[in-house]
Scaffold this active site. Structure first.
Site, PDB file in Angstrom:
ATOM      1  CB  ALA A 389      -0.938  -0.001   1.217  1.00 21.07           C
ATOM      2  CB  SER A 390       4.382   1.993   0.592  1.00 19.73           C
ATOM      3  OG  SER A 390       4.983   1.026  -0.245  1.00 19.73           O
ATOM      4  N   GLY A 392       2.084   2.839  -5.935  1.00 18.14           N
ATOM      5  CA  GLY A 392       1.484   2.139  -7.066  1.00 18.14           C
ATOM      6  C   GLY A 392       0.026   1.780  -6.874  1.00 18.14           C
ATOM      7  CE1 TYR A 532       4.460 -10.405 -11.102  1.00 22.35           C
ATOM      8  CE2 TYR A 532       3.860 -10.423 -13.437  1.00 22.35           C
ATOM      9  CZ  TYR A 532       3.638  -9.984 -12.141  1.00 22.35           C
ATOM     10  OH  TYR A 532       2.608  -9.121 -11.881  1.00 22.35           O
TER      11      TYR A 532
END
Length: 634
Positions: A389-390, A392, A532
């Site tokens: 949540a920091s 993007g 990924y």
């Protein structure tokens, strides 16, 4: 002044009666029998009692010899008890015969023995109308053994327990037989779902139908319902009144309540259709007989037919309770009404307090109350844990959730950046909380979840957004196993760890929604992203299984197949600068849709086309993707 000894004080009826006793000016002391494992429960209950300093816990157990009392307690109690009130019992139609007998029968014998040993002045035994068993017709307060049969171990053991009290002559006794006890008629309070409460979820579902829809009822028998405040007030009054020993009191409604009347009382307050009229008696009789036989057959089937019991569990009705929905006996309480004359005590009509019972159940006991729509919209007041949540997508999602009235729980490694996001939210009038945490550290995650659940009543939703992307071909990865392990740690193991950590909490509340951020690359098979995409594909597969398993518990999942999003995660990859990409805000809108609409999957046309193409012509897709790989277009 009077001194009391009470069993079953941690039960709903017992705790309410102790509260009444403590309120009496003549109360000197109340000793309560409590199992060692229930001491914390007693402390919680006693917190609301008046003059709780008069309460003295006595460690023991109805199922142990001598009630498990120590010699010190026996000497302390000897000759000093005016009233022994025995309410401790197993009331569970699903309990085994052995357990019912050990507590209800053997436990009562131990209580009677203790009453004689301590030379108590009065023994008050709280029995039940269950002693009437399957007797048909009027059952008076003087009646006991009429040769009746018993349909369950519970009914049989209540009869046997009362017989023990009646057979002893060492201590004067009084017996109280409550009917079906529901919540307090003034507050609605009750501590568990039982009796008519089993059908409250059905009333809630029926409330979705037009309330004016007329229903036709039938005479399917009657029950007898009384509120807990009447029962404890009556026992309190009768226990202290000047009546001779050997009296039995029916704490019942003066008249039986037909099932149709009970249905209408609760359906009306729930907003469900009511029964406009009932079939005449001659037409109802065959239906009632068929109903009685059918309910017994259903109860037996639940034990024998695989999956049948699951159906009843989903309905919230124990199959064992089905044959006991109606009472075959009619209980005469004339003597009790006479004994209460002048006290002001009466049994209120069910319609007078059915709305109070309904509201309390809806607010406190409805297993689906966490799922009900809220006045502030789908996210109004909802706590939404968002990882990554920091910055993007996570940051944009947190801001969007807050704008819609939700309460974001911000999770990421960088505490300072989390604080900045929280400041943005609070400056705009919202509420948010930060929880710095390394999601790849199992102990850190456990500690974080413990803090969250201690500080918040609930975690309603979880957005697994934190992730790591690596763009590298397989030939350039032959000596980089750690790339696969790093992506798996944050993209798969971390969200699974969070889901497993919150699953018991969400299951207990029968509500939760989990959004897992995947990528449309898993649908397309984009070259150079094996590490990924494999980690995201693992999460996709986990989600599919978890969604099926948790569905019955009210927990739902959404997988969002994100397109390329211009975030700090993709900045190191120069090729992305030439490709079209969504903004974090556009991506957050997809997450918002997942939280509000709660679909199983959100996919964009490119991803859907890629998945469909591979399903139809996998070799052709491989050749096309190989050309793209060699051209270095991705």
């Amino acid at each position: 002044m009077s001194t009391y000894f009470v069993t079953g004080a941690t039960g709903f009826l017992g705790s309410a009666l102790v509260e009444r006793l403590l309120a009496r000016e003549t109360c000197d002391r109340v000793y309560v029998l409590v199992r060692p494992a229930s001491q914390d429960k007693l402390d919680r209950i006693a917190a609301r009692w008046p003059r709780r300093e008069l309460v003295m816990p006595v460690l023991g157990d109805l199922a142990e010899d001598g009630l498990g009392l120590s010699d010190v307690d026996r000497r302390r109690l000897a000759g000093g008890i005016d009233h022994l009130l025995h309410l401790g019992a197993v009331y569970d139609l699903t309990a085994t015969e052995e357990h019912n007998s050990a507590v209800n029968v053997d436990g009562t014998q131990r209580v009677v023995d203790l009453a004689a040993e301590l030379a108590v002045s009065w023994l008050h035994h709280v029995s039940s109308v269950a002693v009437a068993g399957e007797h048909r017709g009027v059952f008076t307060e003087q009646d006991f053994d009429l040769g009746q049969r018993f349909a369950s171990p519970y009914h049989a053991t209540k009869f046997a327990a009362e017989q023990i009290v009646r057979s002893q002559h060492a201590v004067p006794w009084r017996i109280y037989r409550p009917a079906v006890v529901v919540g307090d008629s003034r507050t609605g309070e009750i501590d568990k779902v039982d009796g008519p409460y089993f059908f409250f979820p059905t009333f809630a579902r029926l409330a979705k139908l037009p309330s004016r829809l007329p229903l036709v009822g039938a005479d399917l028998g009657a029950t007898n319902v009384v509120p807990v405040d009447y029962v404890v007030d009556a026992i309190d009054h009768l226990a202290h009144a000047a009546h001779p020993p050997g009296r039995t009191f029916h704490l019942t409604s003066p008249r039986p309540q037909p099932i149709t009347e009970v249905y209408n009382a609760f359906a009306a307050v729930a907003g469900a259709p009511t029964m406009a009229f009932s079939l005449p008696g001659p037409l109802s009789a065959p239906l009632r007989a068929l109903s009685d036989r059918g309910l017994r057959a259903l109860s037996r089937a639940a034990e024998r037919v695989p999956g049948a019991k699951l159906v009843f569990e989903r309905l919230g009705v124990p199959a064992e309770a089905l044959p006991h929905l109606t009472l075959t006996a009619t209980f005469d309480s004339t003597a009790t009404q006479g004994a209460l004359a002048g006290s002001g005590l009466r049994v209120p009509e069910l319609r007078e307090y059915s709305d109070t019972l309904w509201r309390y159940w809806r607010d406190h006991l409805d297993p689906d109350r966490a799922r009900r729509p809220r006045s502030g919209g789908a996210l109004g007041g909802r706590t939404v844990m968002i990882t990554g949540a920091s910055s993007g997508i996570g940051r944009a999602t947190a801001l969007a959730v807050a704008r819609h009235g939700g309460i974001p729980l911000l999770v990421a490694r960088r505490a300072e950046e989390l604080a900045q996001v929280r400041e943005e939210i609070t400056s705009a009038g919202g509420t948010a909380f930060t929880y710095p945490c390394d999601l790849t550290d199992a102990e850190a995650v456990r500690a974080m979840l413990k803090d969250v659940l201690a500080q918040h009543e609930a975690v309603d939703m979880l957005v697994n957004n934190a992730g790591r992307s690596i763009r590298r071909s397989l030939l350039r990865s032959t000596d980089r196993q750690h790339d696969f392990e790093r992506t798996m740690a944050i993209n798969y193991h971390a969200p699974v760890r969070l889901i497993l950590g919150l699953l018991p909490h969400m299951t207990a509340r029968r509500f939760g929604h989990i959004v897992n951020i995947s990528t449309q690359g898993t649908q397309v098979g984009t070259p150079r992203f094996a590490a990924y995409l494999a980690s995201k594909a693992a999460l996709d597969a986990f989600t599919r299984v978890a969604s099926a398993e948790a569905h019955g518990n009210g927990i739902t999942f959404t997988t969002v197949h994100m397109p390329l999003v211009r975030t700090p995660m993709i900045e190191p990859t120069k090729v992305y600068r030439r490709l079209p990409a969504a903004s974090p805000e556009q991506a957050a809108n997809l997450v918002l849709k997942a939280l509000i609409k709660r679909p199983t999957r959100i996919s964009l046309p490119v991803g859907t086309l890629g998945a469909a193409s591979y399903a139809i012509a996998p070799k052709a897709v491989d050749r096309v993707m190989n050309v793209i790989y060699r051209l270095g277009a991705v």
